[in-house]
Motif scaffolding. Structure first.
Motif, PDB file in Angstrom:
ATOM      1  N   ILE A  75       0.639  -1.371  -2.918  1.00  0.00           N
ATOM      2  CA  ILE A  75       1.791  -0.543  -2.535  1.00  0.00           C
ATOM      3  C   ILE A  75       2.411   0.137  -3.749  1.00  0.00           C
ATOM      4  N   GLU A  76       2.497  -0.585  -4.874  1.00  0.00           N
ATOM      5  CA  GLU A  76       3.150  -0.044  -6.061  1.00  0.00           C
ATOM      6  C   GLU A  76       2.206   0.739  -6.958  1.00  0.00           C
ATOM      7  N   SER A  77       0.959   0.867  -6.572  1.00  0.00           N
ATOM      8  CA  SER A  77       0.005   1.615  -7.378  1.00  0.00           C
ATOM      9  C   SER A  77       0.259   3.108  -7.256  1.00  0.00           C
ATOM     10  N   ASP A  78      -0.386   3.859  -8.144  1.00  0.00           N
ATOM     11  CA  ASP A  78      -0.307   5.312  -8.077  1.00  0.00           C
ATOM     12  C   ASP A  78      -0.866   5.802  -6.744  1.00  0.00           C
ATOM     13  N   TYR A  79      -1.957   5.173  -6.294  1.00  0.00           N
ATOM     14  CA  TYR A  79      -2.539   5.527  -5.002  1.00  0.00           C
ATOM     15  C   TYR A  79      -1.577   5.180  -3.870  1.00  0.00           C
ATOM     16  N   GLY A  80      -0.969   3.999  -3.949  1.00  0.00           N
ATOM     17  CA  GLY A  80      -0.044   3.567  -2.904  1.00  0.00           C
ATOM     18  C   GLY A  80       1.183   4.441  -2.786  1.00  0.00           C
ATOM     19  N   LYS A  81       1.558   5.086  -3.888  1.00  0.00           N
ATOM     20  CA  LYS A  81       2.734   5.956  -3.858  1.00  0.00           C
ATOM     21  C   LYS A  81       2.488   7.239  -3.080  1.00  0.00           C
ATOM     22  N   GLN A  82       1.232   7.464  -2.679  1.00  0.00           N
ATOM     23  CA  GLN A  82       0.927   8.593  -1.803  1.00  0.00           C
ATOM     24  C   GLN A  82       0.693   8.149  -0.365  1.00  0.00           C
ATOM     25  N   MET A  83       0.725   6.845  -0.128  1.00  0.00           N
ATOM     26  CA  MET A  83       0.368   6.316   1.188  1.00  0.00           C
ATOM     27  C   MET A  83       1.535   5.660   1.915  1.00  0.00           C
ATOM     28  N   PHE A  84       2.392   4.959   1.183  1.00  0.00           N
ATOM     29  CA  PHE A  84       3.424   4.142   1.822  1.00  0.00           C
ATOM     30  C   PHE A  84       4.814   4.775   1.692  1.00  0.00           C
ATOM     31  N   GLY A  85       5.630   4.555   2.710  1.00  0.00           N
ATOM     32  CA  GLY A  85       6.922   5.233   2.799  1.00  0.00           C
ATOM     33  C   GLY A  85       8.049   4.616   2.015  1.00  0.00           C
ATOM     34  N   CYS A  86       7.783   3.584   1.220  1.00  0.00           N
ATOM     35  CA  CYS A  86       8.848   2.949   0.446  1.00  0.00           C
ATOM     36  C   CYS A  86       9.123   3.679  -0.861  1.00  0.00           C
ATOM     37  N   HIS A  87       8.386   4.752  -1.127  1.00  0.00           N
ATOM     38  CA  HIS A  87       8.554   5.530  -2.352  1.00  0.00           C
ATOM     39  C   HIS A  87       9.262   6.849  -2.045  1.00  0.00           C
ATOM     40  N   MET A 122       8.861   9.970  -3.092  1.00  0.00           N
ATOM     41  CA  MET A 122       8.074  11.177  -2.854  1.00  0.00           C
ATOM     42  C   MET A 122       7.524  11.213  -1.427  1.00  0.00           C
ATOM     43  N   THR A 123       7.010  10.082  -0.946  1.00  0.00           N
ATOM     44  CA  THR A 123       6.481  10.043   0.412  1.00  0.00           C
ATOM     45  C   THR A 123       7.597  10.077   1.445  1.00  0.00           C
ATOM     46  N   ALA A 124       8.665   9.317   1.205  1.00  0.00           N
ATOM     47  CA  ALA A 124       9.775   9.284   2.158  1.00  0.00           C
ATOM     48  C   ALA A 124      10.392  10.663   2.342  1.00  0.00           C
ATOM     49  N   ASN A 125      10.439  11.445   1.288  1.00  0.00           N
ATOM     50  CA  ASN A 125      11.004  12.793   1.369  1.00  0.00           C
ATOM     51  C   ASN A 125      10.176  13.730   2.238  1.00  0.00           C
ATOM     52  N   HIS A 126       8.929  13.339   2.543  1.00  0.00           N
ATOM     53  CA  HIS A 126       8.063  14.170   3.379  1.00  0.00           C
ATOM     54  C   HIS A 126       7.776  13.510   4.721  1.00  0.00           C
ATOM     55  N   GLY A 127       8.611  12.575   5.125  1.00  0.00           N
ATOM     56  CA  GLY A 127       8.500  11.981   6.456  1.00  0.00           C
ATOM     57  C   GLY A 127       7.491  10.871   6.588  1.00  0.00           C
ATOM     58  N   ILE A 128       6.953  10.381   5.475  1.00  0.00           N
ATOM     59  CA  ILE A 128       6.010   9.259   5.517  1.00  0.00           C
ATOM     60  C   ILE A 128       6.806   7.963   5.476  1.00  0.00           C
ATOM     61  N   THR A 129       6.673   7.151   6.510  1.00  0.00           N
ATOM     62  CA  THR A 129       7.455   5.904   6.615  1.00  0.00           C
ATOM     63  C   THR A 129       6.570   4.670   6.756  1.00  0.00           C
ATOM     64  N   GLY A 130       5.255   4.840   6.661  1.00  0.00           N
ATOM     65  CA  GLY A 130       4.323   3.748   6.926  1.00  0.00           C
ATOM     66  C   GLY A 130       4.455   2.579   5.971  1.00  0.00           C
ATOM     67  N   SER A 131       4.194   1.388   6.508  1.00  0.00           N
ATOM     68  CA  SER A 131       4.251   0.172   5.693  1.00  0.00           C
ATOM     69  C   SER A 131       3.175  -0.804   6.154  1.00  0.00           C
ATOM     70  N   VAL A 132       2.790  -1.706   5.262  1.00  0.00           N
ATOM     71  CA  VAL A 132       1.849  -2.768   5.586  1.00  0.00           C
ATOM     72  C   VAL A 132       2.508  -4.093   5.243  1.00  0.00           C
ATOM     73  N   GLU A 133       2.368  -5.062   6.136  1.00  0.00           N
ATOM     74  CA  GLU A 133       3.005  -6.366   5.947  1.00  0.00           C
ATOM     75  C   GLU A 133       1.988  -7.470   6.180  1.00  0.00           C
ATOM     76  N   PHE A 134       2.165  -8.544   5.448  1.00  0.00           N
ATOM     77  CA  PHE A 134       1.326  -9.730   5.616  1.00  0.00           C
ATOM     78  C   PHE A 134       1.881 -10.562   6.763  1.00  0.00           C
ATOM     79  N   VAL A 135       0.997 -10.899   7.725  1.00  0.00           N
ATOM     80  CA  VAL A 135       1.410 -11.687   8.886  1.00  0.00           C
ATOM     81  C   VAL A 135       1.008 -13.145   8.729  1.00  0.00           C
ATOM     82  N   GLY A 136      -0.260 -13.380   8.381  1.00  0.00           N
ATOM     83  CA  GLY A 136      -0.707 -14.755   8.240  1.00  0.00           C
ATOM     84  C   GLY A 136      -2.174 -14.867   7.906  1.00  0.00           C
TER      85      GLY A 136
END
Length: 227
Positions: free
Chosen positions: A90-102, A104-118
């Motif tokens: 998530i915190e990688s340079d690649y992840g900063k184009q994929m996940f909405g917690c950053h 740059m992505t949030a400013n363009h409507g990207i809100t996606g996230s990945v979570e660990f379930v089990g």
């Protein structure tokens, strides 16, 4: 280099020293190693560019480094390590184009996230939520490859609900069941690039939402790029 004219007064010696000092400074700045990069080999890798005129630091974490050389240290499978590896993605340079917690992505409507379930034996269960610019199967695939590279014990990475991998969903009339429309679950195609690449027969996920050189460190030259 412009040498200022010496004044015709008693301060000629002092002025000459100023000129000489100026020339030395200029020559030193022209010969400084502005394109020198150093990659220390420790767990949290970073790149420092030395520049006497202006200084800045570019950071690339362990996931970005793995995308360049396909080499990474392994660890045992447990919940703490899974969360650590997801954070690295998530915190990688690649992840900063994929996940909405950053930003740059949030400013363009990207809100996606990945979570660990089990964990279910050698299987890892994740959850995808929000809107991704990428296909959701791509997001899961990237996470799965990274987790398996770090923890080879993993034999499968899956989502809790298969609907999480669908990029669109049918909206039907509650009374008749008639299909009203299909809702796109992806984030907006803010610059039109995704539609253009799809029209040209190019997989948009191969490039991502932002052109090369935007938003962080971009390795140059030949790269080993795990699919």
């Amino acid at each position: 280099i412009l040498i200022p004219q010496l004044p015709n007064n008693n301060n000629k010696k002092e002025s000459l020293l100023v000129v000489v000092a100026t020339v030395i400074i200029v020559i030193a700045s022209l010969s400084s190693p502005c394109d020198s990069f150093v990659f220390p080999l420790h767990h949290r890798r970073h790149c420092h560019r030395s520049n006497s005129c202006s200084s800045f630091v570019l950071f690339a974490n362990i996931y970005d480094q793995w995308r360049s050389d396909a080499v990474v240290d392994t660890m045992h499978l447990d919940p703490e390590n899974i969360q650590l590896c997801l954070d690295e993605l998530i915190e990688s340079d690649y992840g900063k184009q994929m996940f909405g917690c950053h930003d740059m992505t949030a400013n363009h409507g990207i809100t996606g996230s990945v979570e660990f379930v089990g964990i279910d034996g050698p299987e890892v269960v994740l959850k995808l939520s929000g809107k991704f610019w990428h296909k959701r199967s791509t997001v899961l695939g990237r996470a799965a490859m990274w987790l398996n590279a770090r923890m080879p014990e993993i034999i499968e990475v899956r989502v809790e609900d298969m609907a999480e991998l669908e990029d669109s969903e049918e909206v039907r009339d509650e009374m008749t069941g008639e299909l009203l429309y299909i809702r796109d679950k992806r984030s907006p195609d803010f610059n039109g690039d995704r539609e253009t690449m799809e029209y040209q027969g190019i997989d948009p996920d191969a490039r991502g939402p932002f052109p090369p050189g935007v938003g962080g460190l971009r390795p140059g030259g030949s790269m080993i790029n795990p699919a």
